[in-house]
Write a protein that holds these residues in place. Structure first.
Motif, short mmCIF file in Angstrom:
data_model
loop_
_atom_site.label_atom_id
_atom_site.label_comp_id
_atom_site.label_asym_id
_atom_site.label_seq_id
_atom_site.Cartn_x
_atom_site.Cartn_y
_atom_site.Cartn_z
N VAL A 165 34.43 41.66 46.52
CA VAL A 165 33.29 42.69 46.59
C VAL A 165 33.56 43.72 45.25
O VAL A 165 32.75 43.99 44.56
N THR A 166 34.77 44.14 45.11
CA THR A 166 35.41 44.94 43.94
C THR A 166 34.93 44.17 42.63
O THR A 166 34.53 44.69 41.93
N VAL A 167 35.17 42.89 42.64
CA VAL A 167 35.11 42.12 41.28
C VAL A 167 33.68 42.00 41.19
O VAL A 167 33.24 42.32 39.88
N ARG A 168 32.73 41.92 42.31
CA ARG A 168 31.25 41.61 41.94
C ARG A 168 30.86 42.90 41.39
O ARG A 168 29.81 43.15 40.47
N SER A 169 31.16 44.18 41.92
CA SER A 169 30.75 45.51 41.69
C SER A 169 31.02 46.00 40.15
O SER A 169 30.26 46.45 39.49
N ARG A 170 32.22 45.66 39.94
CA ARG A 170 32.85 45.87 38.61
C ARG A 170 32.06 45.19 37.39
O ARG A 170 31.63 45.78 36.43
N ALA A 189 38.61 37.21 41.40
CA ALA A 189 39.35 37.99 42.62
C ALA A 189 40.77 37.57 43.08
O ALA A 189 41.74 38.40 43.46
N LYS A 228 42.45 41.13 43.70
CA LYS A 228 41.32 42.14 44.13
C LYS A 228 40.50 41.54 45.30
O LYS A 228 40.36 40.39 45.18
N ARG A 229 39.59 42.33 45.97
CA ARG A 229 38.75 41.99 46.77
C ARG A 229 37.43 41.34 46.01
O ARG A 229 37.31 42.20 44.88
N ASP A 272 38.19 45.78 33.98
CA ASP A 272 37.01 45.41 33.47
C ASP A 272 36.77 44.40 32.43
O ASP A 272 36.05 43.42 32.40
#
Length: 184
Positions: free
Chosen positions: A162-167, A154, A159-160, A136
């Motif tokens: 979507v993972t970066v956006r959510s984190r 990302a 990382k994907r 994070d």
């Protein structure tokens, strides 16, 4: 996994000098050669190692007569020393350039000082960011301090998106809560 024997055979060619014998007889003199020519003297041992490695790798090892091993080793040592000096000059020039860039960056405010933001608040934000989990913290710093997009982050982190956006979204919420709590 293959174990390496402490008594591994020494590379020799029929009629060529034994490099292990040459090491025993010439290492001390070659170390002195380097110690008299380099600063810091601690580099001398590394240069000695490089010399014997180069000698061991040399295709001409098999053609050296035993009586010619000493001058041949000193020739290699002279080449290793020249390479070291050229590399040192490049490292010094690179260090000078890096120092100049750091001074310019500090003057441009890239030292963590945010123009127009209270220094105490900026320090507090850095402290809060430093307590975040590593991933994070890296996402936040790459987006806000280094200026990368979420997609670029990302790619950088492997990382994907979507993972970066959510984190990133979750971490922003945590930072808002901690900043609000600190202001109360």
């Amino acid at each position: 996994m293959t174990a390496v024997s402490a008594t591994a055979p020494v590379r020799t060619v029929m009629g060529a000098p034994d490099l292990e014998d040459a090491f025993r007889s010439e290492a001390t003199a070659l170390l002195g050669y380097f110690m008299r020519r380099v600063t810091p003297q601690e580099d001398a041992a590394d240069l000695l190692s490089e010399t014997f490695l180069a000698a061991w790798k040399s295709p001409s090892l098999g053609s050296i007569e035993p009586v010619g091993i000493r001058p041949w080793l000193y020739g290699i040592a002279a080449n290793v020393l020249r390479q070291h000096r050229r590399g040192k000059g490049r490292r010094t020039a690179l260090g000078d350039k890096l120092r100049a860039n750091v001074v310019a960056d500090l003057a441009a405010g890239l030292d963590g000082v945010v123009p127009g933001v209270d220094p105490d608040l900026a320090e507090h934000i850095r402290d809060i960011v430093s307590t975040l989990p590593e991933l994070d913290r890296e996402i936040i710093t790459l987006v806000y301090w280094e200026g990368f997009t979420q997609e670029e982050v990302a790619a950088i982190l492997g990382k994907r998106a979507v993972t970066v956006r959510s984190r990133l979204s979750r971490t922003r919420a945590v930072l808002r809560e901690r900043l609000a709590a600190a202001q109360d």
